[in-house]
Structure formats: C-alpha cells, structure tokens
Design a protein around this motif. Structure first.
Motif, short mmCIF file in Angstrom:
data_model
loop_
_atom_site.label_atom_id
_atom_site.label_comp_id
_atom_site.label_asym_id
_atom_site.label_seq_id
_atom_site.Cartn_x
_atom_site.Cartn_y
_atom_site.Cartn_z
N LEU A 185 0.85 -1.19 0.00
CA LEU A 185 0.00 0.00 0.00
C LEU A 185 0.88 1.24 0.00
CD1 LEU A 185 -2.75 1.28 0.02
CD2 LEU A 185 -2.90 0.86 2.47
N ALA A 186 1.00 1.86 -1.16
CA ALA A 186 1.84 3.04 -1.35
C ALA A 186 0.99 4.30 -1.24
CB ALA A 186 2.50 3.00 -2.72
N GLY A 187 1.49 5.29 -0.56
CA GLY A 187 0.77 6.55 -0.45
C GLY A 187 1.50 7.49 0.50
N PRO A 188 1.11 8.74 0.48
CA PRO A 188 1.74 9.69 1.40
C PRO A 188 1.44 9.32 2.85
CG PRO A 188 -0.15 10.69 0.29
CD PRO A 188 0.05 9.35 -0.33
N ILE B 272 14.99 2.00 6.18
CA ILE B 272 13.59 2.19 5.78
C ILE B 272 13.45 1.93 4.28
CG2 ILE B 272 11.73 3.87 5.51
CD1 ILE B 272 12.81 5.21 8.11
N PHE B 273 14.36 2.47 3.50
CA PHE B 273 14.35 2.27 2.05
C PHE B 273 14.40 0.78 1.71
CE2 PHE B 273 16.78 1.60 -1.90
CZ PHE B 273 15.95 2.26 -2.80
N GLN B 274 15.32 0.05 2.32
CA GLN B 274 15.47 -1.38 2.03
C GLN B 274 14.21 -2.16 2.40
OE1 GLN B 274 17.67 -2.97 0.22
NE2 GLN B 274 18.74 -1.05 -0.11
N LYS B 275 13.61 -1.83 3.52
CA LYS B 275 12.37 -2.51 3.92
C LYS B 275 11.26 -2.26 2.90
CE LYS B 275 13.15 -2.55 8.90
NZ LYS B 275 12.66 -2.05 10.20
N ILE C 177 0.67 -7.24 -5.64
CA ILE C 177 -0.04 -6.09 -6.21
C ILE C 177 0.40 -4.85 -5.44
CG2 ILE C 177 -2.34 -5.08 -6.63
CD1 ILE C 177 -3.18 -8.13 -5.65
N VAL C 178 0.45 -3.71 -6.11
CA VAL C 178 0.67 -2.44 -5.44
C VAL C 178 -0.58 -1.61 -5.61
CG1 VAL C 178 2.01 -0.29 -5.45
CG2 VAL C 178 3.18 -2.49 -5.75
N VAL C 179 -1.08 -1.09 -4.51
CA VAL C 179 -2.19 -0.13 -4.54
C VAL C 179 -1.58 1.20 -4.15
CG1 VAL C 179 -4.36 0.59 -3.50
CG2 VAL C 179 -3.97 -1.83 -4.01
N ALA C 180 -1.77 2.22 -4.99
CA ALA C 180 -1.15 3.52 -4.79
C ALA C 180 -2.19 4.61 -4.64
CB ALA C 180 -0.21 3.83 -5.94
N VAL C 181 -2.11 5.35 -3.55
CA VAL C 181 -2.98 6.50 -3.34
C VAL C 181 -2.39 7.66 -4.13
CG1 VAL C 181 -3.95 8.09 -1.64
CG2 VAL C 181 -3.63 5.66 -1.04
N LEU C 182 -3.21 8.20 -5.05
CA LEU C 182 -2.73 9.22 -5.99
C LEU C 182 -3.33 10.59 -5.71
CD1 LEU C 182 -3.10 7.08 -9.26
CD2 LEU C 182 -1.11 7.28 -7.74
N GLY D 22 7.51 9.78 -3.11
CA GLY D 22 7.83 8.41 -2.71
C GLY D 22 6.89 7.41 -3.35
N THR D 23 5.62 7.76 -3.40
CA THR D 23 4.62 6.91 -4.04
C THR D 23 4.92 6.77 -5.53
OG1 THR D 23 2.97 7.61 -2.42
CG2 THR D 23 2.14 6.61 -4.45
N ALA D 24 5.31 7.86 -6.17
CA ALA D 24 5.66 7.81 -7.59
C ALA D 24 6.84 6.86 -7.82
CB ALA D 24 5.97 9.21 -8.12
N TRP D 25 7.83 6.90 -6.93
CA TRP D 25 8.97 5.99 -7.06
C TRP D 25 8.51 4.55 -6.90
CZ3 TRP D 25 11.34 2.04 -4.64
CH2 TRP D 25 12.59 1.66 -5.14
#
Length: 140
Positions: free
Chosen positions: A9-12, A58-61, A71-76, A84-87
């Motif tokens: 779960l990617a997001g700010p 943190i980056f490695q984790k 699956i990646v779910v990204a809050v846009l 960070g989400t864009a990366w």
C-alpha cells in the motif's frame, strides 16, 4: 488452499489524515482476505523511527515490501502524486507488478488524471474505496 495475495500500500504518510486513511485502507483489505504491507507500520517509516534508524534501512524494507508483494495499490491524491509513491509505482512497474491507483481527489489535470508517467504505469484507477474493492476482486 490459496495463499493470501500481498498488497503493498503506497501513499503519502506525512499527516495524521494520511496515516489514518492508509490504516483504514489496510483494514479494508485485511477484511477482504488480503495481506498488506503498509510502510508506515511495516517499514517503521515514521518521524520517531527516522530519528532512530537510518533512512537506508527504511528504504530497504520498502524495496523488499514491493518485491514480496503481488499487487501495489497507490494513493494518488493531491495536486501531484507523492514523490515516494511515484517511485514505488515506477519500481513496481519495472518489476512487473500490477499497480492499481486510487484517486479520491476530484481535481483533474487538463491532459489527464495524474502525471502521464504515473497514469501509464497503472493497470486500473478507482475513484473511491468501493470501486477499488471491485477492481481488487480479480486479484484475490
């Protein structure tokens, strides 16, 4: 028995509202039978943790979290997608992981929903949690 699919779960995660929204999404996915990697919890990406451990940890984790996800779910949401989400979206795309976007923000660009590079990297876009769950059904 089928293995639970893992969502990254990617997001700010910089305001109380963002942290709470991320937790709500995580709980929603858990109730639907998914496993969830939530960086603010699983990579301990919070201000107190950034003071305790180095950013490389943190980056490695987070990299490992994307690598182990299905699956990646990204809050846009926002005027622009969180950097960070864009990366994370770009990395997941490069690794061949499907990325589903969630944009509840009603603001729109004149030439698209979000940045062109982000928009082309996602396989589906939901405008609310209900649409997101409907999209996620095919990934269970």
């Amino acid at each position: 028995m089928n293995k639970k699919k893992m969502i990254y779960l990617a997001g700010p995660l910089f305001t109380h509202a963002e942290l709470e929204f991320n937790r709500r999404l995580k709980d929603m996915f858990l109730k639907k039978g998914f496993s969830v990697f939530l960086p603010q919890e699983d990579a301990e990406d919070a201000v107190s943790e950034r003071e305790r451990q180095n950013q490389e940890c943190i980056f490695q984790k987070c990299v490992e979290g994307v690598d182990s996800s299905d699956i990646v779910v990204a809050v846009l949401d926002g005027v622009d997608v969180d950097s960070g989400t864009a990366w994370e979206i770009g990395y997941a795309y490069a690794r061949g992981k499907p990325v589903i976007g969630l944009r509840t923000d009603f603001r729109a660009f004149s030439d698209g929903i979000v940045n062109l590079m982000v928009e082309m990297a996602i396989v589906a876009l939901a405008r609310n949690e209900e649409e997101l769950l409907k999209i996620m059904e095919k990934y269970q």
